[in-house]
Write a protein that holds these residues in place. Structure first.
Motif: not given
Length: 296
Positions: A193-194, A15, A247, A196-197, A243, A11, A200-201
Motif C-alpha cells: 500500500a505504501e 488510476r 520511491y 502504491t501510494t 516523489s 499505475n 501515485e505521487r
C-alpha cells in the motif's frame, strides 16, 4: 529500473479517472473561458457572464454540459498518455535523442566531482580545519544533486533509480530488475500500500510539466493562462525529485527488509542476512540463463 518504471506506467493508466478528473475539468474550463473572452477581453468578467448566460438554459445547456464532460475525458486520456511518455523518458539511456542531455549532465557531474575531490583532499590534509569540512560537505552534496553515480540517463530521475539498483547489487548481489516482481509478491499488504501510494505521487509528478506546457499553449492565445503554466513548470522539477527520491528509498528499503524472503521462497532457507554471494545465486536462479551464458 525498467521493472519499477513499468509499475509506474500501469499505475498511471489505471488510476487516471480519480487523479485527473478535477485538473482536467479545470483545464477545460480555462480553455472555454479563453475562447469566450479572447485576448482582447482577457479579464472582462461582465462579458464572460453575458456569453455564459446564452447557454445557461434549455437544450444548449445540455449540449454544453455533454461537450464539457467529453472534453474533460479526452484531456484526461491525453494527459495519461503524455505522463507515460515522461515516465518512459526517465528510463531512457544516454543514446539516441537523449544523448545531448546525458552528455551535458555528465560534464556538469564531472566538474562538480572534481571540485568535491579537491575539497575532500583538503580535509584529509588538515583534519582540524572545520571550514574545509563544511566546504567538502557542500561540494559532495552539489555533485550528488546532479547524480549519485556518473550520469547515464538524460534525466535525474533515471539516474536516481539506477543508483538504487547499483547499491542493491553491491550490497545484496540481487539484480533489482529481475528481483522486483518476485519481491512484490512477498511484500506485506502494508508495504504494498505504501509503495502504491508513492507510485501515485510519482505519476502525478510526471504529469505536472505536461499540465504546465498545456496551459502555456492556451496562454499563447489568452495570456492569463500563462500564470498557472509557468507556475506548474517551476514546481515540476521539485515535485519529480521529491516523489522519485521517496520511491527509490522505498524500493531499496523493501529489498533490505524483504529480500531475504525471496531467497527463502526459492529454497535457500537463510537464517542470517542476505549476503552478496547468496544474492548472486538468487539472481542466477531468477534469470534462468543457460549454463553457457552464466558469468563464471
Amino acid at each position: 529500473m525498467n521493472a519499477f518504471l513499468t509499475e509506474l506506467g500501469k499505475n498511471l493508466a489505471g488510476r487516471w479517472a480519480a487523479a485527473l478528473a478535477l485538473p482536467a475539468a479545470v483545464f477545460v474550463a480555462v480553455a472555454v473561458v479563453a475562447v469566450m473572452l479572447g485576448p482582447s477581453h482577457a479579464l472582462d468578467v461582465t462579458l464572460l457572464w453575458v456569453r455564459a448566460s446564452t447557454v445557461s438554459t434549455g437544450p444548449a445547456l445540455v449540449w454544453a454540459a455533454a461537450g464539457f464532460l467529453a472534453a474533460t475525458a479526452l484531456v484526461g486520456l491525453a494527459m495519461t498518455a503524455l505522463g507515460g511518455v515522461v515516465i518512459a523518458a526517465w528510463g531512457a539511456t544516454g543514446t539516441g535523442p537523449g544523448r545531448p542531455f546525458t552528455a551535458l549532465r555528465q560534464r556538469r557531474w564531472q566538474r562538480a566531482g572534481a571540485k568535491a575531490d579537491t575539497a575532500v583532499k583538503a580535509v584529509l590534509a588538515d583534519q582540524e580545519n572545520r571550514r574545509a569540512k563544511v566546504t567538502a560537505r557542500r561540494a559532495v552534496l552539489r555533485r550528488d544533486a546532479i547524480s549519485e553515480l556518473e550520469p547515464n540517463c538524460p534525466t535525474w530521475a533515471g539516474d536516481r533509480l539506477r543508483a538504487v539498483a547499483d547499491r542493491v547489487r553491491r550490497g545484496t548481489g540481487l539484480d533489482l530488475t529481475t528481483t522486483w516482481p518476485r519481491l512484490w509478491l512477498v511484500l506485506p499488504d502494508a508495504a504494498r500500500a505504501e509503495v502504491t501510494t508513492v507510485q501515485e505521487r510519482c505519476a502525478s509528478a510526471a504529469r505536472t510539466p505536461v499540465w504546465g506546457l498545456a496551459y502555456l499553449v492556451v496562454g499563447v492565445y489568452w495570456w492569463p493562462a500563462l500564470v498557472p503554466g509557468l507556475w506548474l513548470l517551476l514546481v515540476s522539477r521539485r515535485r519529480i525529485r521529491r516523489s522519485v527520491g521517496v520511491y527509490a528509498d522505498l524500493v531499496e528499503a523493501s529489498v533490505d527488509l524483504h529480500g531475504r524472503d525471496v531467497a527463502n521462497q526459492l529454497g535457500f532457507e537463510l537464517t542470517g542476512r542476505l549476503t552478496p554471494e547468496i544474492g548472486a545465486q538468487v539472481t542466477e536462479v531468477l534469470q534462468k540463463r543457460p549454463t553457457a551464458l552464466r558469468t563464471p
